[in-house]
Design a protein around this motif. Structure first.
Motif, PDB file in Angstrom:
ATOM      1  N   GLY A  19       7.441   0.957   2.681  1.00 41.89           N
ATOM      2  CA  GLY A  19       6.483   1.861   1.371  1.00 41.89           C
ATOM      3  C   GLY A  19       6.658   0.724   0.607  1.00 41.89           C
ATOM      4  O   GLY A  19       5.681   0.095  -0.036  1.00 41.89           O
ATOM      5  N   LEU A  20       7.591  -0.211   0.213  1.00 44.96           N
ATOM      6  CA  LEU A  20       7.433  -1.424  -0.765  1.00 44.96           C
ATOM      7  C   LEU A  20       6.856  -2.210   0.156  1.00 44.96           C
ATOM      8  O   LEU A  20       5.770  -2.595  -0.820  1.00 44.96           O
ATOM      9  N   ALA A  21       6.115  -2.646   1.490  1.00 44.06           N
ATOM     10  CA  ALA A  21       5.444  -3.422   1.868  1.00 44.06           C
ATOM     11  C   ALA A  21       4.027  -3.089   1.867  1.00 44.06           C
ATOM     12  O   ALA A  21       3.373  -4.323   1.106  1.00 44.06           O
ATOM     13  N   TYR A  22       3.812  -1.957   1.633  1.00 46.24           N
ATOM     14  CA  TYR A  22       2.831  -0.891   1.706  1.00 46.24           C
ATOM     15  C   TYR A  22       2.100  -1.182   0.191  1.00 46.24           C
ATOM     16  O   TYR A  22       1.055  -1.619   0.065  1.00 46.24           O
ATOM     17  N   LEU A  23       3.094  -0.811  -0.678  1.00 52.31           N
ATOM     18  CA  LEU A  23       2.366  -1.862  -2.537  1.00 52.31           C
ATOM     19  C   LEU A  23       2.069  -2.579  -2.996  1.00 52.31           C
ATOM     20  O   LEU A  23       1.448  -2.811  -3.251  1.00 52.31           O
ATOM     21  N   VAL A  24       3.441  -3.882  -2.134  1.00 50.38           N
ATOM     22  CA  VAL A  24       3.406  -5.384  -2.635  1.00 50.38           C
ATOM     23  C   VAL A  24       2.000  -5.789  -1.862  1.00 50.38           C
ATOM     24  O   VAL A  24       1.757  -6.672  -1.980  1.00 50.38           O
ATOM     25  N   PHE A  43      -5.718   0.513  -1.180  1.00 48.24           N
ATOM     26  CA  PHE A  43      -5.824   1.409  -2.138  1.00 48.24           C
ATOM     27  C   PHE A  43      -5.142   3.001  -1.570  1.00 48.24           C
ATOM     28  O   PHE A  43      -3.933   2.955  -1.884  1.00 48.24           O
ATOM     29  N   LEU A  44      -5.747   3.246  -0.477  1.00 51.35           N
ATOM     30  CA  LEU A  44      -4.711   4.071   0.561  1.00 51.35           C
ATOM     31  C   LEU A  44      -3.869   4.157   1.013  1.00 51.35           C
ATOM     32  O   LEU A  44      -2.722   4.654   1.323  1.00 51.35           O
ATOM     33  N   LEU A  45      -3.811   2.886   1.405  1.00 52.96           N
ATOM     34  CA  LEU A  45      -2.134   2.408   1.869  1.00 52.96           C
ATOM     35  C   LEU A  45      -1.049   2.366   0.580  1.00 52.96           C
ATOM     36  O   LEU A  45      -0.021   2.930   1.254  1.00 52.96           O
ATOM     37  N   ARG A  46      -1.402   1.863  -0.566  1.00 51.52           N
ATOM     38  CA  ARG A  46      -0.512   1.861  -1.850  1.00 51.52           C
ATOM     39  C   ARG A  46       0.296   2.728  -1.962  1.00 51.52           C
ATOM     40  O   ARG A  46       0.933   3.290  -2.499  1.00 51.52           O
ATOM     41  N   THR A  47      -1.250   4.497  -2.093  1.00 53.98           N
ATOM     42  CA  THR A  47      -0.687   5.561  -2.422  1.00 53.98           C
ATOM     43  C   THR A  47       0.390   6.276  -1.147  1.00 53.98           C
ATOM     44  O   THR A  47       1.116   6.323  -1.452  1.00 53.98           O
ATOM     45  N   GLU A  48      -0.196   5.673   0.388  1.00 52.60           N
ATOM     46  CA  GLU A  48       1.200   6.152   1.490  1.00 52.60           C
ATOM     47  C   GLU A  48       2.528   5.489   0.735  1.00 52.60           C
ATOM     48  O   GLU A  48       3.558   5.519   1.061  1.00 52.60           O
ATOM     49  N   GLY A  49       2.410   4.255   0.261  1.00 48.83           N
ATOM     50  CA  GLY A  49       3.459   3.443  -0.061  1.00 48.83           C
ATOM     51  C   GLY A  49       4.669   4.233  -0.663  1.00 48.83           C
ATOM     52  O   GLY A  49       5.762   4.293  -1.266  1.00 48.83           O
ATOM     53  N   VAL A  50       3.537   4.806  -1.820  1.00 48.06           N
ATOM     54  CA  VAL A  50       4.757   6.258  -3.067  1.00 48.06           C
ATOM     55  C   VAL A  50       4.661   6.537  -2.722  1.00 48.06           C
ATOM     56  O   VAL A  50       6.219   6.937  -2.677  1.00 48.06           O
TER      57      VAL A  50
END
Length: 129
Positions: A19-24, A43-50
């Protein structure tokens, strides 16, 4: 550490790290499986990261759960690992992702199967409690 607890704790750590990797660094995460980065996919990957970070917290909270709650967590993890892997394999078959997704999917299917086995009540035991 019992197997069910180990699976939940390991999953919590993996969910948090992913999740952290997807956000950062969503572009870097996508490049691992051969997918190009774009504003929409990032954007979609960051949402999945959350979602994964939140899931990590929930998993961490159930690591000491009573048996019935632990079974729900393990069977939910099994669904997540197995269905996610099937999505990855279908994407590989359609040339959406690269070869790196195949061993990852295979490993997650195995982990999902172990979660199913660990989530089953022991023979002769009731499923309550």
């Amino acid at each position: 550490m019992r197997l069910p607890v180990a699976l939940v704790v390991l999953s919590s750590v993996v969910f948090a790290a992913t999740g952290l990797a997807y956000l950062v660094a969503p572009g870097l995460a996508l490049s691992i499986v051969g997918v190009g980065s774009a504003a929409t996919s990032d954007f979609l990957l960051r949402t999945e990261g959350v979602a994964l970070l939140c899931g990590a917290g929930v998993l961490w909270a159930v690591r000491d759960a009573r048996p019935s709650s632990m079974r729900v967590a393990l069977l939910s993890l099994a669904v997540y690992y197995i269905l996610g892997s099937l999505v990855d394999l279908a994407s590989f078959a359609q040339d959406v992702v690269g070869m790196a997704s195949v061993p990852s999917a295979a490993g997650r299917i195995v982990v999902g199967g172990v979660c199913v086995l660990a989530g089953l009540p022991p023979p002769g035991r009731t499923t309550t409690g």
